[in-house]
Design a protein around this motif. Structure first.
Motif, PDB file in Angstrom:
ATOM      1  N   VAL A 186       1.432  -1.622 -12.480  1.00  0.00           N
ATOM      2  CA  VAL A 186       0.476  -1.397 -13.480  1.00  0.00           C
ATOM      3  C   VAL A 186       0.341   0.130 -13.545  1.00  0.00           C
ATOM      4  O   VAL A 186       0.424   0.647 -14.547  1.00  0.00           O
ATOM      5  N   TYR A 187       0.298   0.742 -12.449  1.00  0.00           N
ATOM      6  CA  TYR A 187       0.130   2.219 -12.265  1.00  0.00           C
ATOM      7  C   TYR A 187       1.632   2.807 -12.918  1.00  0.00           C
ATOM      8  O   TYR A 187       1.243   3.644 -13.786  1.00  0.00           O
ATOM      9  N   SER A 188       2.796   2.547 -12.754  1.00  0.00           N
ATOM     10  CA  SER A 188       3.822   2.912 -13.484  1.00  0.00           C
ATOM     11  C   SER A 188       4.999   1.978 -13.262  1.00  0.00           C
ATOM     12  O   SER A 188       5.301   1.660 -11.804  1.00  0.00           O
ATOM     13  N   GLU A 189       5.429   1.410 -14.203  1.00  0.00           N
ATOM     14  CA  GLU A 189       6.477   0.424 -14.193  1.00  0.00           C
ATOM     15  C   GLU A 189       7.726   0.978 -13.584  1.00  0.00           C
ATOM     16  O   GLU A 189       8.677   0.497 -12.976  1.00  0.00           O
ATOM     17  N   THR A 190       8.133   2.388 -14.097  1.00  0.00           N
ATOM     18  CA  THR A 190       9.089   3.103 -13.746  1.00  0.00           C
ATOM     19  C   THR A 190       8.865   4.008 -12.736  1.00  0.00           C
ATOM     20  O   THR A 190       7.717   4.400 -12.393  1.00  0.00           O
ATOM     21  N   PRO A 191      10.076   4.527 -11.831  1.00  0.00           N
ATOM     22  CA  PRO A 191       9.933   5.400 -10.739  1.00  0.00           C
ATOM     23  C   PRO A 191       9.284   6.581 -11.244  1.00  0.00           C
ATOM     24  O   PRO A 191       9.466   7.177 -12.543  1.00  0.00           O
ATOM     25  N   VAL A 192       8.415   7.389 -10.412  1.00  0.00           N
ATOM     26  CA  VAL A 192       7.619   8.738 -10.910  1.00  0.00           C
ATOM     27  C   VAL A 192       8.240   9.552 -10.066  1.00  0.00           C
ATOM     28  O   VAL A 192       8.454   9.644  -9.131  1.00  0.00           O
ATOM     29  N   THR A 193       8.674  10.824 -10.774  1.00  0.00           N
ATOM     30  CA  THR A 193       9.501  11.892 -10.019  1.00  0.00           C
ATOM     31  C   THR A 193       8.547  13.182 -10.164  1.00  0.00           C
ATOM     32  O   THR A 193       8.268  13.673 -11.350  1.00  0.00           O
ATOM     33  N   PRO A 194       7.934  13.664  -8.849  1.00  0.00           N
ATOM     34  CA  PRO A 194       7.065  14.787  -9.163  1.00  0.00           C
ATOM     35  C   PRO A 194       7.803  16.164  -9.624  1.00  0.00           C
ATOM     36  O   PRO A 194       8.838  15.985  -8.925  1.00  0.00           O
ATOM     37  N   THR A 195       7.423  16.853 -10.289  1.00  0.00           N
ATOM     38  CA  THR A 195       7.880  17.954 -10.795  1.00  0.00           C
ATOM     39  C   THR A 195       7.873  19.100  -9.895  1.00  0.00           C
ATOM     40  O   THR A 195       8.817  20.055  -9.519  1.00  0.00           O
ATOM     41  N   ASP A 196       6.546  19.072  -9.222  1.00  0.00           N
ATOM     42  CA  ASP A 196       6.459  20.209  -8.445  1.00  0.00           C
ATOM     43  C   ASP A 196       6.979  20.335  -7.159  1.00  0.00           C
ATOM     44  O   ASP A 196       6.845  19.256  -6.509  1.00  0.00           O
ATOM     45  N   ILE A 197       7.794  21.432  -6.833  1.00  0.00           N
ATOM     46  CA  ILE A 197       8.384  21.408  -5.639  1.00  0.00           C
ATOM     47  C   ILE A 197       7.573  21.245  -4.244  1.00  0.00           C
ATOM     48  O   ILE A 197       8.038  20.618  -3.314  1.00  0.00           O
ATOM     49  N   VAL A 235       0.872  -1.229  -0.032  1.00  0.00           N
ATOM     50  CA  VAL A 235       0.126  -0.083   0.004  1.00  0.00           C
ATOM     51  C   VAL A 235       0.970   1.305   0.139  1.00  0.00           C
ATOM     52  O   VAL A 235       0.468   2.187  -0.519  1.00  0.00           O
ATOM     53  N   VAL A 236       1.839   1.265   0.770  1.00  0.00           N
ATOM     54  CA  VAL A 236       2.901   2.295   0.725  1.00  0.00           C
ATOM     55  C   VAL A 236       3.245   2.668  -0.632  1.00  0.00           C
ATOM     56  O   VAL A 236       3.253   3.775  -1.160  1.00  0.00           O
ATOM     57  N   ALA A 237       3.955   1.553  -1.343  1.00  0.00           N
ATOM     58  CA  ALA A 237       4.083   1.760  -2.715  1.00  0.00           C
ATOM     59  C   ALA A 237       3.052   2.308  -3.836  1.00  0.00           C
ATOM     60  O   ALA A 237       3.179   3.442  -4.437  1.00  0.00           O
ATOM     61  N   LEU A 238       1.818   1.844  -3.516  1.00  0.00           N
ATOM     62  CA  LEU A 238       0.561   2.225  -4.502  1.00  0.00           C
ATOM     63  C   LEU A 238       0.367   3.655  -4.068  1.00  0.00           C
ATOM     64  O   LEU A 238       0.057   4.455  -4.962  1.00  0.00           O
ATOM     65  N   ALA A 239       0.236   3.656  -2.890  1.00  0.00           N
ATOM     66  CA  ALA A 239      -0.041   5.319  -2.352  1.00  0.00           C
ATOM     67  C   ALA A 239       0.723   6.245  -3.036  1.00  0.00           C
ATOM     68  O   ALA A 239       0.423   7.334  -3.339  1.00  0.00           O
ATOM     69  N   GLY A 240       2.074   5.981  -2.773  1.00  0.00           N
ATOM     70  CA  GLY A 240       3.226   6.892  -3.193  1.00  0.00           C
ATOM     71  C   GLY A 240       3.136   7.185  -4.759  1.00  0.00           C
ATOM     72  O   GLY A 240       3.207   8.456  -5.097  1.00  0.00           O
ATOM     73  N   ILE A 241       3.038   6.121  -5.270  1.00  0.00           N
ATOM     74  CA  ILE A 241       3.034   6.371  -6.752  1.00  0.00           C
ATOM     75  C   ILE A 241       1.929   7.032  -7.477  1.00  0.00           C
ATOM     76  O   ILE A 241       2.052   7.669  -8.289  1.00  0.00           O
ATOM     77  N   MET A 242       0.666   6.836  -6.850  1.00  0.00           N
ATOM     78  CA  MET A 242      -0.605   7.375  -7.405  1.00  0.00           C
ATOM     79  C   MET A 242      -0.376   8.828  -7.040  1.00  0.00           C
ATOM     80  O   MET A 242      -0.762   9.563  -7.815  1.00  0.00           O
ATOM     81  N   ALA A 243      -0.133   9.382  -5.794  1.00  0.00           N
ATOM     82  CA  ALA A 243      -0.127  10.617  -5.622  1.00  0.00           C
ATOM     83  C   ALA A 243       0.878  11.253  -6.233  1.00  0.00           C
ATOM     84  O   ALA A 243       0.864  12.507  -7.017  1.00  0.00           O
TER      85      ALA A 243
END
Lengths: 313, 493
Positions: A138-149, A75-83
């Motif tokens: 499924v949501y994102s195979e690769t790490p997601v880097t948020p752009t907004d500081i 859940v930690v992974a899913l919530a983080g990557i969705m946010a």
């Protein structure tokens, strides 16, 4: 008189050996290393406790009813990557709220399966562990880097000397303590773990209370995931593997019984801090990371053993 | 054969046995009687090796023994059948009986021989009708108790301790047990029989030893003494009257059923409990009385028939709804379904009324505490401290906490299932008085009991169940024990 009351009050499950272990560790830490008492290290310690703290608190609720939630790491992974992913298009608070809500949804499904369909919590949440991990990929195979500081605020900023995330953890622990000791639902949850049938016959809706504990666990895991992504500045679908084990360890060190009915918020807090202290110290001593795992395991066994001997008296 | 000298035991500084001197011989049945808290369970625990004594000597066959563990006691041939059942629920009767001692052939368990041996043991104990292959959890509590006894017999004990066996065995089953005890006595086995039920004690024992406040208060043979005398020795005061005088005129019906049926448990039960009335239900274990109570309280569903509350037909779906309608249910299994043992007296007493203590979303602990203290005062629960875990209380006081929980819910009808099981005489008197008081204020009570004197003495009317049917409805004033028993085993004219 006061001592007697404290001893009788099962909500305070902090006992002798535990306090001793704690104080010894603190003294050792402060006197034998230069870096322990530095602001940086203390802040670091507090930040590191955030994830385990939130997960352990949710785990405690579930364990009190006699259940277990193995899915929190996923859940930690899913919530983080969705946010992180949603923050590209949505306002950051909304994106984060959706991440947390995903955690609540996971908890809801777990809770329904356990409470209404009477499946074994271990099996249900083990299945959820792999399902939710898969969803994160499924949501994102690769790490997601948020752009907004702004995404980094909750995980990295401080108000005065205290990290925001730590303040959140403190607030959540305080709320949980009030919940478990001062509300009917909280007392019912503890009682369910002690004797489910007696509670049912006392007119309490047992399935609903169990469902609530899994939703709390999902909520806190979601919150932990969002804060972690924010602190690291990157959300990975692979994050959080085996986090559930630390959470369970913290509860058990804090006096919780995996059979249910016993455990406390204060004890769990103690467990979380003790685990963080051990990690922190071993790192400061430059112990090789594989040996760190070995030592940590042994320390957990030692603490739980000491606790059990004391409880039996 | 067994000899105790100056045996003492203290728990956390409080001495509960103050020097017990006791002697017993093979081929003797010695009953141990005493109120709850007198120290008899501690004495049993010492004899079966569960706890160690602090001082004094114990000798078996003239040789001093340590009795440091249950295994040490077993090695001396001392076996105990505890009041709390210790069977492994998932395992078969055979595995439970022969636990750790299954016959093997070629390294593997020889199942046919194991079942055969178990069957032989069960029939030696007189308890036929239990299939050795059944998992223990599918057996009724009474049957499980029989399996426990067979298990104790498996190792050919020289000394058998029976702790409150009649708490679950009644009627024929109890007669079987008595037959077994007599045959053991003939074989030279020493039997220690612990019971609250004095009529049994008088019937089976060669000697009766009364323990009071951690000392042996008296030892006598049944011929030298009588029940009142024993009660006086146990209580230290004469209990003028155990059961209150009942002269209530019942009011209108509070709880009623017509043709209530639960398949496999009971059929076509029509009964009625009125305001101010205590209705007893007598029946042997397995007659469907507990299942009936569970259905009335909506803890289990029924298949056909109607339940009425205050004259109106209702369909209750859960205990929660039953409580909202003014029902309360004291179950027969205090530890299994009555109390949360690890939690405090306060938490247990408040459990059925949690929503009522809410103020601004939180528990109003002051109001809660005051209400519970009032109730504990009224029921004379000891100790008065409400923060103690309920498991530290004696059986009688635990039962009072259960009653407090239900009285706080302000019931209109109280269903009691074996309310005095494992409860000492003094606490029983308190319970009967309380019930009497409550019915004067208009409460209706349905009291299920397998204690014949109780079911007649504490009630206005007795219903008798036999194999799932109500077979008799007798005013208590006209009831006698033989008549009820005859109805309950289906031989009444």
């Amino acid at each position: 008189m006061i001592v007697q009351r404290l001893r009788d009050d099962r909500s305070l499950l902090i006992n002798g050996s535990f306090v001793v272990a704690f104080v010894v560790l603190l003294i050792v830490a402060a006197t034998t290393t230069d870096s322990f008492m530095t602001d940086d290290n203390i802040t670091n310690l507090m930040k590191q406790s955030v994830t385990t703290g939130l997960l352990a608190l949710g785990m405690l609720m579930v364990i009190l009813t006699g259940g277990i939630d193995l899915s929190v790491g996923s859940v930690v992974a899913l919530a983080g990557i969705m946010a992180a992913g949603l923050s590209a298009d949505l306002p950051i608070p909304l994106a984060m709220a959706i991440g947390v809500a995903a955690g609540v949804a996971c908890g809801f499904v777990n809770g329904m399966l356990v409470a209404r369909f009477r499946l074994a919590p271990f099996v249900v949440t083990l299945a959820a562990l792999t399902t939710i991990r898969g969803l994160a990929y499924v949501y994102s195979e690769t790490p997601v880097t948020p752009t907004d500081i702004g995404f980094l605020w909750i995980g990295t900023e401080s108000i005065g000397p205290f990290p925001v995330a730590t303040l959140i953890v403190v607030a959540v622990f305080a709320l949980a303590w009030v919940f478990l000791t001062r509300t009917g639902a909280g007392r019912a949850i503890i009682a369910i773990g002690g004797n489910r049938e007696a509670v049912r016959l006392a007119g309490v809706n047992v399935p609903r209370h169990i469902l609530v504990t899994y939703m709390i666990s999902g909520f806190l895991a979601g919150l932990a995931g969002v804060i972690l992504a924010s602190r690291v500045g990157i959300a990975q679908p692979s994050v959080g593997v085996a986090f559930e084990l630390n959470a369970i360890a913290a509860c058990v060190i804090g006096g919780a019984s995996l059979a249910g009915g016993r455990g406390s918020v204060l004890g769990t807090l103690g467990g979380v801090v003790l685990l963080a202290l051990i990690d922190n110290l071993l790192t400061l001593y430059d112990v090789q990371s594989y040996w760190q795992q070995v030592l940590k395991g042994l320390i957990i066994v030692a603490v739980v053993l000491a606790r059990r001997t004391e409880d039996e008296r | 054969m067994l000899s105790l000298r100056g045996v003492r035991k203290a728990y956390s500084g409080v001495e509960v046995l103050h020097g017990i001197d006791f002697e017993a011989h093979g081929g003797e049945v010695v009953a141990i009687a005493g109120a709850n808290g007198a120290g008899k369970s501690t004495l049993i625990k010492i004899l079966c090796g569960a706890v160690a004594r602090d001082a004094g000597t114990i000798a078996v066959d003239g040789r001093e023994v340590a009795l440091g563990s249950p295994a040490a006691a077993a090695a001396l041939g001392i076996r105990t059948v505890h009041q709390e059942l210790t069977l492994v629920p998932q395992l078969s009767v055979t595995e439970n009986v022969l636990l750790g001692d299954l016959p093997k052939r070629g390294g593997l368990v020889d199942w046919p021989a194991a079942h055969e041996r178990t069957r032989a043991l069960l029939s030696r104990t007189g308890f036929t009708g239990v299939d050795p292959r059944t998992p223990a959890k599918r057996l009724s509590v009474a049957r499980q108790q029989m399996v426990e006894i067979a298990k104790a017999m498996a190792s050919e004990p020289r000394m058998l301790i029976l702790d409150e066996p009649s708490a679950v065995l009644a009627g024929d089953d109890l007669d079987q047990l008595f037959a077994l005890i007599r045959s053991l006595r003939a074989d030279g086995v020493l039997v220690l029989y612990v019971s609250h039920r004095l009529d049994e004690v008088m019937e089976i024992a060669d000697r009766i030893t009364v323990i009071k406040d951690g000392l042996i208060a008296a030892t006598s043979t049944p011929r030298e003494t009588n029940e009142e005398e024993i009660v006086r020795q146990m209580a230290g005061r004469r209990l003028e009257q155990i059961y209150p005088d009942r002269r209530e005129k019942p009011g209108r019906e509070l709880l009623g059923t017509t043709g209530l049926t639960r398949e496999g448990a009971f059929e076509e039960v029509s009964l009625s409990v009125c305001a101010g009335e205590v209705v007893g239900v007598f029946g042997l274990v397995g007659s469907g009385r507990t299942e009936l109570a569970e259905c009335l309280f909506a803890a289990a569903p029924h298949d056909a028939g109607e339940i009425r509350l205050a004259g109106r037909a209702v369909r209750l779906r859960s205990p929660k709804e039953a409580i909202a309608q003014g029902l309360a249910f004291v179950t027969e299994d205090r530890k299994g379904s009555g109390l949360v043992l690890d939690l405090s007296v306060r938490d247990n007493a408040a459990l059925a009324t949690l929503p009522r203590w809410r103020r601004h979303g939180l528990l109003d602990r002051k109001r809660q505490q005051a209400a519970i203290e009032d109730m504990n005062e009224r029921l004379d629960v000891r100790p008065r401290t409400t923060s103690k875990p309920v498991k530290q209380l004696s059986g009688g006081n635990q039962q009072k906490v259960v009653l407090a929980k239900w009285l706080l819910s302000r019931p209109k009808v109280l269903i009691l299932d074996e309310p005095t099981r494992g409860v000492d005489v003094a606490a029983r008197v308190d319970l009967y008085r309380e019930i009497d008081q409550l019915t004067r204020a208009g409460l209706g009570v349905l009291m299920i009991s397998s204690d014949l004197t109780e079911v007649i003495g504490a009630t206005d009317r007795v219903l008798v169940m036999h194999e799932g049917r109500l077979v008799a409805d007798v005013p208590s004033a006209e009831a006698d024990e033989e008549l009820l028993l005859a109805h309950s085993i289906g031989v009444a004219a």
